[in-house]
Design an enzyme around this catalytic site. Structure first.
Site, mmCIF file in Angstrom:
data_model
loop_
_atom_site.group_PDB
_atom_site.id
_atom_site.type_symbol
_atom_site.label_atom_id
_atom_site.label_comp_id
_atom_site.label_asym_id
_atom_site.label_seq_id
_atom_site.Cartn_x
_atom_site.Cartn_y
_atom_site.Cartn_z
ATOM 1 N N HIS A 298 -1.366 4.527 9.837
ATOM 2 C CA HIS A 298 0.018 4.985 10.030
ATOM 3 C C HIS A 298 0.088 6.292 10.809
ATOM 4 O O HIS A 298 1.042 7.050 10.686
ATOM 5 C CB HIS A 298 0.712 5.185 8.684
ATOM 6 C CG HIS A 298 0.757 3.956 7.814
ATOM 7 N ND1 HIS A 298 -0.344 3.475 7.159
ATOM 8 C CD2 HIS A 298 1.783 3.118 7.503
ATOM 9 C CE1 HIS A 298 0.002 2.394 6.460
ATOM 10 N NE2 HIS A 298 1.276 2.160 6.653
ATOM 11 N N GLU B 91 4.035 -5.468 8.543
ATOM 12 C CA GLU B 91 2.678 -5.236 7.996
ATOM 13 C C GLU B 91 2.130 -6.453 7.264
ATOM 14 O O GLU B 91 0.916 -6.547 7.036
ATOM 15 C CB GLU B 91 2.702 -4.058 7.008
ATOM 16 C CG GLU B 91 2.954 -2.713 7.648
ATOM 17 C CD GLU B 91 3.028 -1.584 6.612
ATOM 18 O OE1 GLU B 91 2.961 -0.425 7.016
ATOM 19 O OE2 GLU B 91 3.153 -1.851 5.394
ATOM 20 N N HIS C 95 10.225 -4.099 4.180
ATOM 21 C CA HIS C 95 10.711 -2.722 4.167
ATOM 22 C C HIS C 95 10.956 -2.215 5.582
ATOM 23 O O HIS C 95 10.355 -2.694 6.537
ATOM 24 C CB HIS C 95 9.798 -1.762 3.407
ATOM 25 C CG HIS C 95 8.407 -1.526 3.973
ATOM 26 N ND1 HIS C 95 7.474 -2.514 4.147
ATOM 27 C CD2 HIS C 95 7.791 -0.382 4.356
ATOM 28 C CE1 HIS C 95 6.349 -1.983 4.600
ATOM 29 N NE2 HIS C 95 6.511 -0.691 4.761
ATOM 30 N N HIS D 75 0.822 -1.227 0.000
ATOM 31 C CA HIS D 75 0.000 0.000 0.000
ATOM 32 C C HIS D 75 0.855 1.276 0.000
ATOM 33 O O HIS D 75 0.472 2.285 0.590
ATOM 34 C CB HIS D 75 -0.964 -0.019 1.201
ATOM 35 C CG HIS D 75 -0.281 -0.084 2.537
ATOM 36 N ND1 HIS D 75 -0.801 -0.765 3.608
ATOM 37 C CD2 HIS D 75 0.885 0.452 2.989
ATOM 38 C CE1 HIS D 75 0.013 -0.647 4.637
ATOM 39 N NE2 HIS D 75 1.044 0.096 4.288
HETATM 40 C C1 DHB Z 1 6.467 3.010 2.241
HETATM 41 C C2 DHB Z 1 5.862 1.772 2.478
HETATM 42 C C3 DHB Z 1 4.779 1.673 3.369
HETATM 43 O O1 DHB Z 1 4.145 0.516 3.687
HETATM 44 C C4 DHB Z 1 4.293 2.794 3.997
HETATM 45 O O2 DHB Z 1 3.226 2.661 4.806
HETATM 46 C C5 DHB Z 1 4.901 4.027 3.757
HETATM 47 C C6 DHB Z 1 5.977 4.122 2.890
HETATM 48 C C7 DHB Z 1 7.615 3.162 1.302
HETATM 49 O O3 DHB Z 1 8.175 2.165 0.847
HETATM 50 O O4 DHB Z 1 7.976 4.291 0.985
HETATM 51 FE FE FE Z 2 2.642 0.856 5.442
#
Ligand code: DHB
Ligand code: FE
Length: 279
Positions: A59, A240, A193, A12
């Site tokens: 978030h 997540e 990530h 997302h």
């Molecule tokens: C990114 C990924 C995410 O899941 C998020 O909530 C905010 C940023 C990213 O990779 O930039």
């Molecule tokens: Fe996220």
């Protein structure tokens, strides 16, 4: 009776929303990523759902670190999006189905999931980016959306196993609703990530690919990992991916894979999408 016609898991990432606003879908950076969503849109056109239950993590738009429920269900007729930063354009509000939401709340609480019910809820990119990926080409949202937000921001968070069990309970809740509704479940977030700290920027492609395969054929594998184990492999925000287990728990042990696509990187993240139907 309401029935689940299938489930979708997807990343997302806010940058996806910005790419759509700027019309960058066909550029070198984005083309392969967006092409991976064409079969998903086609499947959604074919199954034509009435309701999407979007399992995601907020978030910091609706909940903040001072007060954050472990599991929160939207019980409203309407959900607004709002400016949350990231440069994201604010999108049109979403209609909910308040009666269906309260049915879900009652069933889930009776199955011992002590969730928080929200009669007001702002939805952030965890909800809107996937919705926009699927339907922004249409003049209005063709489905009703119900947000189910799981905390991944303020630890301790729900375990992967608990999320998988929540999916199983969600299925019972959906299938006990007396009205005819076609329901799709989205699990949004991941894949690997980390946006902060010493390991900011890490992506583990092997983990992501294994995870996608196991979500299909052996979700117990992911459900058995601790929060720390997932974060060690996939990064702090990679956790997540537990949203994917909620969706998966709501489907049969055996599923048919309608579509599977992985693209890396998008922004800082390994981006995966799955479309699954009950076998
Ligand atoms: C990114 C990924 C995410 O899941 C998020 O909530 C905010 C940023 C990213 O990779 O930039
Ligand atoms: Fe996220």
């Amino acid at each position: 009776m309401a029935r689940i016609v299938g489930g979708i898991t997807t990343s997302h990432i806010p940058a996806i929303g910005n790419a759509m606003t700027q019309g960058l879908e066909g550029t070198d950076y984005w083309k392969r990523f967006f092409d991976g969503y064409e079969p998903v849109k086609q499947w959604l056109d074919d199954v034509d759902p009435d309701i999407v239950i979007v399992v995601y993590n907020d978030h910091g738009l609706n909940f903040f670190l001072d007060k954050i429920p472990t599991i929160a269900l939207g019980c409203a007729d309407h959900y607004e999006n709002a400016d949350e930063g990231w440069g994201l354009q604010t999108l049109a509000s979403f209609d909910g189905d308040v009666q269906f939401s309260w049915h879900l709340a009652e069933s889930l609480i009776n199955q011992d999931f002590d969730l928080t019910t929200c009669q007001e809820m702002l939805v952030d990119h965890g909800f809107i980016v996937p919705m926009a990926l699927m339907w922004r080409h249409l003049p209005e949202w063709p489905v009703q959306g119900i947000p189910l937000a799981i905390n991944t921001i303020q630890h301790p968070i729900a375990t992967a196993r608990r999320c998988y069990a929540l999916g199983k309970a969600l299925r019972k809740a959906i299938e006990s609703y007396p009205e005819d509704k076609k329901v799709v479940i989205f699990g949004t977030g991941g894949m690997s990530h980390q946006l902060q700290g010493e390991r900011a920027g890490i992506i583990d492609v092997d983990f992501d690919l294994e995870c996608m395969e196991k979500v299909i054929s052996d979700p117990e594998w992911l459900a058995s990992l601790s929060t720390t184990e997932i974060m060690a492999r996939a990064g702090t925000e990679g956790v997540e991916v537990i949203m994917w287990l909620v969706m998966r728990g709501a489907l049969n042990a055996q599923v048919n894979v309608i579509h599977k696509h992985y693209h890396v990187p998008v922004s800082n993240t390994g981006a995966g999408v799955l479309v699954l139907e009950n076998a």
